[in-house]
Design an enzyme around this catalytic site. Structure first.
Site, PDB file in Angstrom:
ATOM      1  N   PRO A   1     -41.153 -35.247 -52.757  1.00 19.00           N
ATOM      2  CA  PRO A   1     -42.139 -35.217 -51.668  1.00 19.00           C
ATOM      3  C   PRO A   1     -41.823 -34.134 -50.655  1.00 19.00           C
ATOM      4  O   PRO A   1     -40.659 -33.795 -50.438  1.00 19.00           O
ATOM      5  CB  PRO A   1     -42.014 -36.613 -51.033  1.00 19.00           C
ATOM      6  N   ASP A   2     -42.883 -33.556 -50.056  1.00 19.56           N
ATOM      7  CA  ASP A   2     -42.636 -32.624 -48.961  1.00 19.56           C
ATOM      8  C   ASP A   2     -42.340 -33.433 -47.703  1.00 19.56           C
ATOM      9  O   ASP A   2     -42.210 -34.651 -47.745  1.00 19.56           O
ATOM     10  CB  ASP A   2     -43.812 -31.662 -48.767  1.00 19.56           C
ATOM     11  N   PHE A   3     -42.224 -32.760 -46.556  1.00 19.95           N
ATOM     12  CA  PHE A   3     -41.805 -33.457 -45.354  1.00 19.95           C
ATOM     13  C   PHE A   3     -42.969 -34.011 -44.536  1.00 19.95           C
ATOM     14  O   PHE A   3     -42.857 -35.076 -43.960  1.00 19.95           O
ATOM     15  CB  PHE A   3     -40.956 -32.527 -44.466  1.00 19.95           C
ATOM     16  N   ARG A   4     -44.084 -33.297 -44.495  1.00 14.64           N
ATOM     17  CA  ARG A   4     -45.081 -33.597 -43.467  1.00 14.64           C
ATOM     18  C   ARG A   4     -46.415 -34.144 -43.962  1.00 14.64           C
ATOM     19  O   ARG A   4     -47.285 -34.425 -43.161  1.00 14.64           O
ATOM     20  CB  ARG A   4     -45.333 -32.342 -42.612  1.00 14.64           C
TER      21      ARG A   4
ATOM     22  N   ASN B   1     -35.347 -25.391 -49.000  1.00 17.77           N
ATOM     23  CA  ASN B   1     -35.123 -26.638 -49.731  1.00 17.77           C
ATOM     24  C   ASN B   1     -33.643 -26.919 -49.957  1.00 17.77           C
ATOM     25  O   ASN B   1     -32.836 -26.004 -50.082  1.00 17.77           O
ATOM     26  CB  ASN B   1     -35.864 -26.594 -51.068  1.00 17.77           C
TER      27      ASN B   1
ATOM     28  N   ASP C   1     -32.835 -29.199 -52.484  1.00 14.24           N
ATOM     29  CA  ASP C   1     -32.819 -29.882 -53.772  1.00 14.24           C
ATOM     30  C   ASP C   1     -32.088 -29.109 -54.865  1.00 14.24           C
ATOM     31  O   ASP C   1     -31.873 -29.627 -55.964  1.00 14.24           O
ATOM     32  CB  ASP C   1     -34.246 -30.197 -54.236  1.00 14.24           C
TER      33      ASP C   1
ATOM     34  N   HIS D   1     -31.354 -23.921 -45.227  1.00 14.76           N
ATOM     35  CA  HIS D   1     -31.069 -25.244 -44.680  1.00 14.76           C
ATOM     36  C   HIS D   1     -29.930 -25.934 -45.410  1.00 14.76           C
ATOM     37  O   HIS D   1     -29.770 -27.152 -45.320  1.00 14.76           O
ATOM     38  CB  HIS D   1     -32.338 -26.105 -44.705  1.00 14.76           C
TER      39      HIS D   1
END
Length: 345
Positions: A98-101, A172, A174, A191
């Site tokens: 899933p993305d964040f927003r 990302n 991941d 990040h």
């Protein structure tokens, strides 16, 4: 408001915040402020094959309407050989992450089950040191090995294999870029990464895989020496950016094509990197919606936005480049290799 500090930069990570970064061109700062001021009032519009691009000298050039094919021709004719890619959470959503927003399905929405004071707390260093359990519960879901790279990741891998990738800057955590075979020397994980980890007490360094079993068993990893909490080298709010991030100071002025895939271009300072390439450099966006400077009515003449499903857009680009069959073969080969490695575990 949460800030990251280093001896080179002081930045605000919150949405729409004021930004000053030494080394980024002034036009990138202006674009950041334009985006902040116009975001709520500007009419979003589609910029695709009717985007304007200039191939001549500034001031006396002839403008022409171009499609993604014109950019593909530049690559095929070896006029773009130092490509920089910027990627956000949207590149990984086709892999099932899933993305964040996104409303209802985004990561921040789903974090409600962790009983946090507010969703972003899970990535705040002070909250982590107070209560690391929510982060490691989430880490179990996001940990490398749970998901596979998708078409867009392998497209970037093919850019690397062809000697065209100058650098990939990713938001990302991941590690799907690494799984796809992109060399760490070509990566800037803005990040942070799960690939390495650090004790929060004695700062001893570890390989991320040293704590795979602990994380899968929902145990909080502890240092083998001092028993302090070991945190994956993910950049939390309140922590310094990785030193590699500052490679943008040399990479972006050298770039002759910028590709942006699946980023909201909202989190600073990453978002403002899009303005750090020379004004003559084509910028291509693969995203569902226009974001950042691609949403301006005064966007650069050589901006192209493919506003569609990300995989559909990247497939179209690969087809225009004549790489479709080659990319399919690469994906089949790498997927078979990943399946074999998983069966051995």
């Amino acid at each position: 408001m949460d800030y990251m500090h280093s001896n080179q930069v002081k930045i605000a990570l919150c949405k729409g915040s004021h930004l000053r970064i030494t080394g980024i061109r002034h036009n990138s700062v202006n674009e950041a402020h334009q985006w902040k001021n116009r975001n709520q009032h500007a009419r979003h519009f589609s910029v695709s094959s009717s985007a304007l691009i200039s191939f001549g000298k500034a001031g006396g050039s002839r403008e022409k309407h171009v499609s993604l094919q014109d950019v593909a021709e530049l690559v095929k004719n070896k006029q773009c050989t130092r490509i920089v890619v910027m990627a956000g959470a949207g590149i990984s959503t086709p892999s099932g992450i899933p993305d964040f927003r996104s409303p209802e399905s985004g990561l921040y929405h789903n974090l409600q089950k962790y009983d946090l004071p507010y969703p972003e707390a899970i990535f705040e260093i002070d909250y982590f040191l107070h209560n690391p359990k929510p982060f490691f519960t989430l880490a179990k879901e996001l940990y490398p090995g749970n998901y596979k790279p998708n078409y867009a990741h392998y497209f970037i891998r093919l850019l690397q294999d062809k000697g065209l990738l100058l650098r990939m800057y990713t938001q990302n955590i991941d590690a799907l870029e690494r799984v796809a075979g992109i060399d760490p020397s070509k990566l800037v994980e803005a990040h942070g990464t799960f690939a390495t980890a650090t004790c929060t007490v004695c700062y001893r360094k570890y390989k991320g895989e040293d704590f795979y079993t602990d994380i899968m068993n929902e145990k909080i990893p502890q240092c083998f020496v001092c028993t302090g909490i070991v945190k994956p080298d993910i950049i939390f709010f309140g922590e310094q950016l990785p030193q590699r991030f500052f490679m943008y100071m040399t990479d972006f002025p050298l770039a002759d094509l910028l590709i942006v895939i699946g980023s909201s271009l909202e989190v600073e300072p990453f978002a403002s990197l899009v303005g750090a390439v020379r004004s003559s450099v084509p910028r291509v966006l693969f995203n569902r919606d226009p974001v950042g400077p691609f949403a301006f009515q005064t966007h650069r003449r050589n901006d192209v936005a493919e506003l569609d499903d990300i995989i559909v857009g990247v497939e179209k680009f690969a087809d225009l480049l004549g790489w479709k069959e080659e990319l399919k073969n690469l994906i089949d080969k790498e997927t078979e290799k990943l399946d074999l490695e998983k069966s051995k575990k």
